[in-house]
Design an enzyme around this catalytic site. Structure first.
Site, PDB file in Angstrom:
ATOM      1  N   ARG A   1      77.641  59.188 -12.148  1.00  0.00           N
ATOM      2  CA  ARG A   1      77.478  60.516 -12.715  1.00  0.00           C
ATOM      3  C   ARG A   1      76.677  60.446 -14.018  1.00  0.00           C
ATOM      4  O   ARG A   1      76.866  59.512 -14.801  1.00  0.00           O
ATOM      5  CB  ARG A   1      78.881  61.009 -13.043  1.00  0.00           C
TER       6      ARG A   1
ATOM      7  N   ASN B   1      92.440  79.481  56.879  1.00  0.00           N
ATOM      8  CA  ASN B   1      92.063  78.068  56.952  1.00  0.00           C
ATOM      9  C   ASN B   1      91.511  77.589  55.611  1.00  0.00           C
ATOM     10  O   ASN B   1      90.577  78.171  55.068  1.00  0.00           O
ATOM     11  CB  ASN B   1      91.001  77.895  58.054  1.00  0.00           C
TER      12      ASN B   1
ATOM     13  N   LYS C   1      75.199  72.272  42.768  1.00  0.00           N
ATOM     14  CA  LYS C   1      76.480  72.953  42.584  1.00  0.00           C
ATOM     15  C   LYS C   1      77.643  72.000  42.309  1.00  0.00           C
ATOM     16  O   LYS C   1      78.415  72.207  41.367  1.00  0.00           O
ATOM     17  CB  LYS C   1      76.775  73.798  43.828  1.00  0.00           C
TER      18      LYS C   1
ATOM     19  N   GLY D   1      88.415  81.807  57.502  1.00  0.00           N
ATOM     20  CA  GLY D   1      88.784  81.636  58.897  1.00  0.00           C
ATOM     21  C   GLY D   1      90.272  81.919  59.059  1.00  0.00           C
ATOM     22  O   GLY D   1      91.071  81.626  58.168  1.00  0.00           O
TER      23      GLY D   1
ATOM     24  N   ALA E   1      87.397  65.543  -1.367  1.00  0.00           N
ATOM     25  CA  ALA E   1      86.675  66.672  -0.766  1.00  0.00           C
ATOM     26  C   ALA E   1      85.172  66.489  -0.931  1.00  0.00           C
ATOM     27  O   ALA E   1      84.701  66.080  -1.985  1.00  0.00           O
ATOM     28  CB  ALA E   1      87.114  67.972  -1.430  1.00  0.00           C
TER      29      ALA E   1
ATOM     30  N   ARG F   1      73.356  80.344  44.961  1.00  0.00           N
ATOM     31  CA  ARG F   1      73.930  81.429  44.153  1.00  0.00           C
ATOM     32  C   ARG F   1      74.292  81.001  42.734  1.00  0.00           C
ATOM     33  O   ARG F   1      74.557  81.840  41.880  1.00  0.00           O
ATOM     34  CB  ARG F   1      75.156  82.010  44.861  1.00  0.00           C
TER      35      ARG F   1
ATOM     36  N   ALA G   1      79.103  68.340  51.150  1.00  0.00           N
ATOM     37  CA  ALA G   1      78.479  68.855  49.922  1.00  0.00           C
ATOM     38  C   ALA G   1      77.002  69.165  50.135  1.00  0.00           C
ATOM     39  O   ALA G   1      76.220  69.178  49.192  1.00  0.00           O
ATOM     40  CB  ALA G   1      78.639  67.841  48.796  1.00  0.00           C
TER      41      ALA G   1
ATOM     42  N   TYR H   1      82.003  64.325   5.905  1.00  0.00           N
ATOM     43  CA  TYR H   1      81.432  63.719   7.097  1.00  0.00           C
ATOM     44  C   TYR H   1      81.630  62.214   6.991  1.00  0.00           C
ATOM     45  O   TYR H   1      81.137  61.585   6.052  1.00  0.00           O
ATOM     46  CB  TYR H   1      79.937  64.037   7.237  1.00  0.00           C
TER      47      TYR H   1
ATOM     48  N   THR I   1      79.494  73.404  59.214  1.00  0.00           N
ATOM     49  CA  THR I   1      80.430  72.395  58.693  1.00  0.00           C
ATOM     50  C   THR I   1      80.718  71.282  59.717  1.00  0.00           C
ATOM     51  O   THR I   1      80.902  70.125  59.330  1.00  0.00           O
ATOM     52  CB  THR I   1      81.749  73.056  58.283  1.00  0.00           C
TER      53      THR I   1
END
Ligand code: UD1
Ligand code: MG
Length: 450
Positions: A423, A170, A25, A140, A363, A18, A12, A349, A82
């Site tokens: 209320r 490969n 990466k 390869g 609701a 890129r 790694a 929620y 490698t």
């Protein structure tokens, strides 16, 4: 099962330039977990008791991630190829006696079965590589001998026109006896087109010592490596295809599997039904017969048997939805236990809370869990009824079977079986609306005369 005589070296040290990213990466995610985590899991799945991740000097983040995952790390000082990267693991494995596989940290789709097949083939012949059929990419090329064993691997850049016509490629996985491997790796040269020490030259060195190399074949679907954002997206797509078909095979119903996004660790039991456009972040378990309706987003959540979630529901980390409970549209649940048979069907929620068994959340109910500094707990008893558009100001407790009138703001405890209502009292003026309209119409008529 981890075996003490199996190891893996995961390369790694590539810089991943890129990707154009501050994140290394191999720490970019596929199906919710880093690419490297997929490779480590596959190596472990093939029995590798020890794993050494080879990193570049600057990749401290990769090393700490690898260690946190139980792997060891090594540093390749300069990227010389490698083969050089693999031999950077020599000192970490100096005391290791057994077989190792060398593989790549940026190939999230490699399967444990493929690594296991490489170990098994090595046992018979002394060495094994993995190859796959592919058309026209710069891999390869694998040259075989009359017995179907490996003759040699030639890198695309070093290959003749005729060799480039070969379709056996490969994969980049090699299995060998560890002691022998490091001896050959020390003898690698770099007399090639890229002036690199190639891992792929190891089989030819082995052959000189009378060690043959078997060829294990695997499908091209496993070979998607990641070097760019586009390849990351391609790897994600391939991984999603794999995870979806595994879920279907396990008895999960999906009407539009191509629209469902899964994480590597998503657990979906038999007869779970998933609607279109559902997203599973990491850490989700859905038990038998539960249904997740379309456009829901789940993360760090458990949904028990027979529960119904969605459409358009959001389950955040710590959500536990009890058996047969219902969570409906535009309901968000965070760090809350919704016990069996409870219902929150619309626009709510519920955070840092318990909703007792069989309770009904009307609701627009909101648990006001945050005071700008701390989070507080809301405890709603079994069988309680919370009227629509209520605000429950935490910390607060609603007793079993209590009733909260619609539109209330509850900041004090409500005893079991009590009614709480905050209320303002309603005033009604009979005939007021009609008088109002008559007066307004008359005023308008008067104005238009002028
Ligand atoms: C390699 C193989 C090729 C194979 C292909 C499959 C070699 C010489 N070639 O080519 O036969 O078809 O993979 O994808 O092995 N790395 C290091 N240090 C280095 C160089 C590479 O750690 O000095 C790591 C990279 O981070 C990467 C992996 O090794 O994870 C493969 O390197 P890469 O340069 O992509 O090899 P390829 O040219 O693709
Ligand atoms: Mg490559």
């Amino acid at each position: 099962m981890a075996l003490s005589n199996r190891a893996a070296i995961v390369l790694a040290a590539g810089m991943g330039t890129r990707m154009k990213s501050a994140t290394p990466k191999v720490l970019h995610k596929v199906a919710g977990i880093p690419i490297l985590a997929h490779v480590l899991a596959a190596a472990r799945g093939a029995g590798a008791g020890r794993i050494v991740v080879v990193t570049a000097p600057a990749q401290e983040d990769v090393r700490s991630f690898a260690k946190a995952q139980g792997a060891e790390t090594a540093i390749q000082e300069r990227q010389l190829g490698t083969g050089d990267a693999a031999r950077a693991a020599a000192s970490a494995l100096a005391d290791f006696d057994g077989v190792l596989i060398v593989t790549y940290g940026d190939h999230p789709l490699f399967l444990a079965e493929t690594f296991a097949a490489s170990f098994a083939a090595q046992e018979k012949t002394g060495m094994a590589i993995v190859a796959f059929e592919s058309q026209g990419k710069a891999y390869g090329r694998v040259l075989t001998d009359a017995d179907g064993l490996l003759d040699r691997i030639v890198e695309y850049k070093d290959a003749s026109a005729a060799e480039r016509e070969i379709t056996l490629c490969n994969a980049g996985i090699l299995a060998a006896d560890a002691k022998e491997f490091f001896r050959w790796a020390a003898n690698l040269g770099n007399d090639n087109a890229q002036r690199e020490y190639y891992l792929t030259d190891i089989p030819a060195l082995a052959k000189k010592d009378g060690v043959a190399c078997a060829i294990v074949t695997a499908d091209e679907a496993q070979m998607q490596g990641v070097n760019s954002r586009a390849e990351l997206a391609a790897a994600e797509a391939a991984m999603q295809t794999r995870l979806r078909s595994r879920a279907l095979d396990a008895g999960v119903g999906m009407v539009a599997p191509e629209t469902v996004f899964l994480s590597a660790d998503t657990v979906l039991e038999e007869d779970v039904q998933i609607g279109p456009f559902v997203v599973f972040g990491p850490g989700v378990t859905v038990r038998k017969g539960a249904e997740i309706k379309s456009h829901s987003h789940l993360e760090g959540a458990v949904v028990e048997a027979g529960a119904i979630v969605g459409p358009f529901a959001r389950l955040r980390p710590g959500a536990q939805i009890g058996a047969g409970a219902h969570i409906g549209n535009f309901v968000e649940i965070k760090k809350a236990v919704v016990e069996a048979g409870a219902k929150a069907n619309h626009l709510s929620y519920i955070g840092d809370a318990r909703v007792g068994a069989g309770a009904n959340i009307g609701a627009g109910t909101i648990t006001c869990n945050y005071d700008g500094f701390d989070k507080h707990f809301t405890d709603i008893g079994a069988g309680a009824f919370i009227g629509s558009n209520s605000a429950l100001v935490a910390p607060v407790k609603i007793g079993d079977g209590a009733f909260v009138g619609a539109g209330s703001t509850i900041a004090k405890p409500v005893a079991g079986d009590a009614l709480a209502l905050t209320r303002a009292e309603q005033k009604t003026s009979p005939g007021w609306a009609k008088e109002f309209r008559t007066r307004k119409k008359a005023e308008r008529a008067e104005r238009s005369k002028k």
